[in-house]
Design a protein around this motif. Structure first.
Motif, PDB file in Angstrom:
ATOM      1  N   GLY A  65       0.802  -1.211   0.000  1.00 21.10           N
ATOM      2  CA  GLY A  65       0.000   0.000   0.000  1.00 21.10           C
ATOM      3  C   GLY A  65       0.838   1.264   0.000  1.00 21.10           C
ATOM      4  N   LEU A  66       0.179   2.379   0.267  1.00 21.67           N
ATOM      5  CA  LEU A  66       0.823   3.698   0.269  1.00 21.67           C
ATOM      6  C   LEU A  66       1.407   3.979   1.642  1.00 21.67           C
ATOM      7  CD1 LEU A  66       1.257   6.467  -1.205  1.00 21.67           C
ATOM      8  CD2 LEU A  66      -0.938   7.169  -0.199  1.00 21.67           C
ATOM      9  N   HIS A  67       2.734   4.202   1.685  1.00 23.14           N
ATOM     10  CA  HIS A  67       3.412   4.426   2.963  1.00 23.14           C
ATOM     11  C   HIS A  67       4.566   5.406   2.777  1.00 23.14           C
ATOM     12  CE1 HIS A  67       1.324   1.001   4.770  1.00 23.14           C
ATOM     13  NE2 HIS A  67       1.730   0.250   3.759  1.00 23.14           N
ATOM     14  N   ASP A  68       5.012   5.964   3.888  1.00 20.91           N
ATOM     15  CA  ASP A  68       6.274   6.683   3.947  1.00 20.91           C
ATOM     16  C   ASP A  68       7.364   5.647   4.210  1.00 20.91           C
ATOM     17  OD1 ASP A  68       8.588   8.034   4.885  1.00 20.91           O
ATOM     18  OD2 ASP A  68       7.388   9.732   5.568  1.00 20.91           O
ATOM     19  N   ALA A  87      17.568   3.904  10.878  1.00 20.30           N
ATOM     20  CA  ALA A  87      18.159   3.027  11.893  1.00 20.30           C
ATOM     21  C   ALA A  87      17.217   1.919  12.321  1.00 20.30           C
ATOM     22  CB  ALA A  87      18.576   3.846  13.103  1.00 20.30           C
ATOM     23  N   ALA A  88      15.904   2.075  12.044  1.00 18.71           N
ATOM     24  CA  ALA A  88      14.925   1.060  12.437  1.00 18.71           C
ATOM     25  C   ALA A  88      14.847  -0.090  11.442  1.00 18.71           C
ATOM     26  CB  ALA A  88      13.550   1.701  12.583  1.00 18.71           C
ATOM     27  N   CYS A  89      15.422   0.095  10.266  1.00 22.28           N
ATOM     28  CA  CYS A  89      15.382  -0.933   9.222  1.00 22.28           C
ATOM     29  C   CYS A  89      16.343  -2.070   9.542  1.00 22.28           C
ATOM     30  CB  CYS A  89      15.764  -0.285   7.893  1.00 22.28           C
ATOM     31  SG  CYS A  89      15.852  -1.395   6.484  1.00 22.28           S
ATOM     32  N   GLY A  90      16.066  -3.244   9.008  1.00 21.22           N
ATOM     33  CA  GLY A  90      17.005  -4.343   9.096  1.00 21.22           C
ATOM     34  C   GLY A  90      18.197  -4.100   8.189  1.00 21.22           C
ATOM     35  N   GLU A  98       6.525  -1.775  12.793  1.00 19.28           N
ATOM     36  CA  GLU A  98       7.144  -0.805  13.693  1.00 19.28           C
ATOM     37  C   GLU A  98       8.279  -0.063  12.994  1.00 19.28           C
ATOM     38  OE1 GLU A  98       8.363  -3.094  17.051  1.00 19.28           O
ATOM     39  OE2 GLU A  98       6.318  -3.661  17.600  1.00 19.28           O
ATOM     40  N   ALA A  99       9.073  -0.807  12.216  1.00 26.28           N
ATOM     41  CA  ALA A  99      10.168  -0.171  11.469  1.00 26.28           C
ATOM     42  C   ALA A  99       9.621   0.822  10.450  1.00 26.28           C
ATOM     43  CB  ALA A  99      11.011  -1.232  10.771  1.00 26.28           C
ATOM     44  N   LEU A 100       8.551   0.453   9.762  1.00 25.60           N
ATOM     45  CA  LEU A 100       7.933   1.339   8.777  1.00 25.60           C
ATOM     46  C   LEU A 100       7.427   2.611   9.438  1.00 25.60           C
ATOM     47  CD1 LEU A 100       6.914   1.607   5.805  1.00 25.60           C
ATOM     48  CD2 LEU A 100       4.787   0.552   6.593  1.00 25.60           C
ATOM     49  N   GLN A 101       6.742   2.451  10.566  1.00 23.52           N
ATOM     50  CA  GLN A 101       6.143   3.600  11.252  1.00 23.52           C
ATOM     51  C   GLN A 101       7.196   4.512  11.885  1.00 23.52           C
ATOM     52  OE1 GLN A 101       3.474   1.585  13.921  1.00 23.52           O
ATOM     53  NE2 GLN A 101       2.195   0.818  12.233  1.00 23.52           N
TER      54      GLN A 101
END
Length: 259
Positions: free
Chosen positions: A153-156, A234-237, A226-229
């Motif tokens: 979907g549509l996300h930042d 730094a939250a990415c794998g 959680e990483a997306l939000q």
């Protein structure tokens, strides 16, 4: 000047990426050099444009580029002649076709498709060395699919974007992530198929690296959301290596090379 679209396949291993560079080999440079040998008018500073600028080590089975030539070539003869002049580079013109003057390989595209190949087995890859990312332990495909569902979907996508990304906005619509699990000798291969109008720099590799952590049991699927939000790199794998990534197709309406 007649405009031609080229459907291009290449092994990205020997190249510093698609984009032409002054002192390093590139796929764009190889194709432009072949075109210059065929069409002298093209040699005068002409450039070709591609649907996507793949990074160093990334492959393609369905890259599309367009070129403006002086001669009005028969498309089949053009593809055959280019393949002759591209030898021995691991680049092939699968098809060539005449297109309208307003066709643009990048800006006319409404969809891009990528596949990432991940091999899970302890024995080293042989035939696919340099063409897959290898890990030693099997992964949980169901958990990876559950994690991937959070990204549709549509996300930042700031968390899944390179800090060097030049896109004006991190907001993208991801239309599909499909994960195949295939049996291979003494292991499993996981193929991640992603489809969207466009992608951010390193977005696919960031997503696959994150989903591998889910498949390995290091992350629960909910942590992908959680990483997306977080909208924080730094939250990415981890960003997985480039050699498993393939640009497999580009969508246009109408399709220049047929259905």
């Amino acid at each position: 000047m007649p405009r031609f679209a080229l459907l291009i396949e290449y092994d990205g291993g020997p190249f510093a990426g698609w984009q032409a560079q002054a002192d390093r080999p590139s796929v764009q440079g190889a194709v432009e050099a072949a075109l210059a040998r065929l069409d002298p008018g093209f040699a005068a500073g002409s450039r070709i444009a591609a649907a996507g600028r793949t990074d160093a080590g990334v492959h393609a089975t369905g890259q599309v580029a367009h070129a403006d030539l002086v001669r009005d070539w028969d498309p089949f003869r053009l593809s055959e002649a280019l393949n002759w002049h591209l030898k021995p580079a691991p680049v092939a013109i699968l098809a060539a076709t005449r297109v309208a003057e307003d066709f643009h390989a990048r800006f006319s595209a409404h969809e891009r498709r990528y596949t990432f190949r991940l091999l899970a087995r302890r024995a080293p890859a042989t035939h696919d060395r340099g063409r897959v990312w290898q890990v030693s332990q099997p992964l949980d495909a169901g958990a990876m699919r559950a994690g991937a569902a959070h990204l549709i979907g549509l996300h930042d996508f700031t968390s899944f974007r390179s800090t060097m990304c030049q896109s004006k906005s991190p907001v993208k619509t991801l239309d599909e992530i499909r994960i195949e699990e295939l049996a291979v000798p003494q292991g499993r291969e996981y193929r991640f198929h992603l489809r969207a109008r466009s992608f951010l720099h390193n977005q696919v590799r960031s997503i696959v690296g994150t989903l591998e952590r889910v498949g390995a049991g290091a992350w629960p699927p909910a942590r992908v959301a959680e990483a997306l939000q977080a909208r924080d790199r730094a939250a990415c794998g981890p960003v997985c290596p480039p050699q498993g990534l393939y640009l497999t197709g580009v969508g246009y309406a109408p399709a220049p090379f047929g259905a």
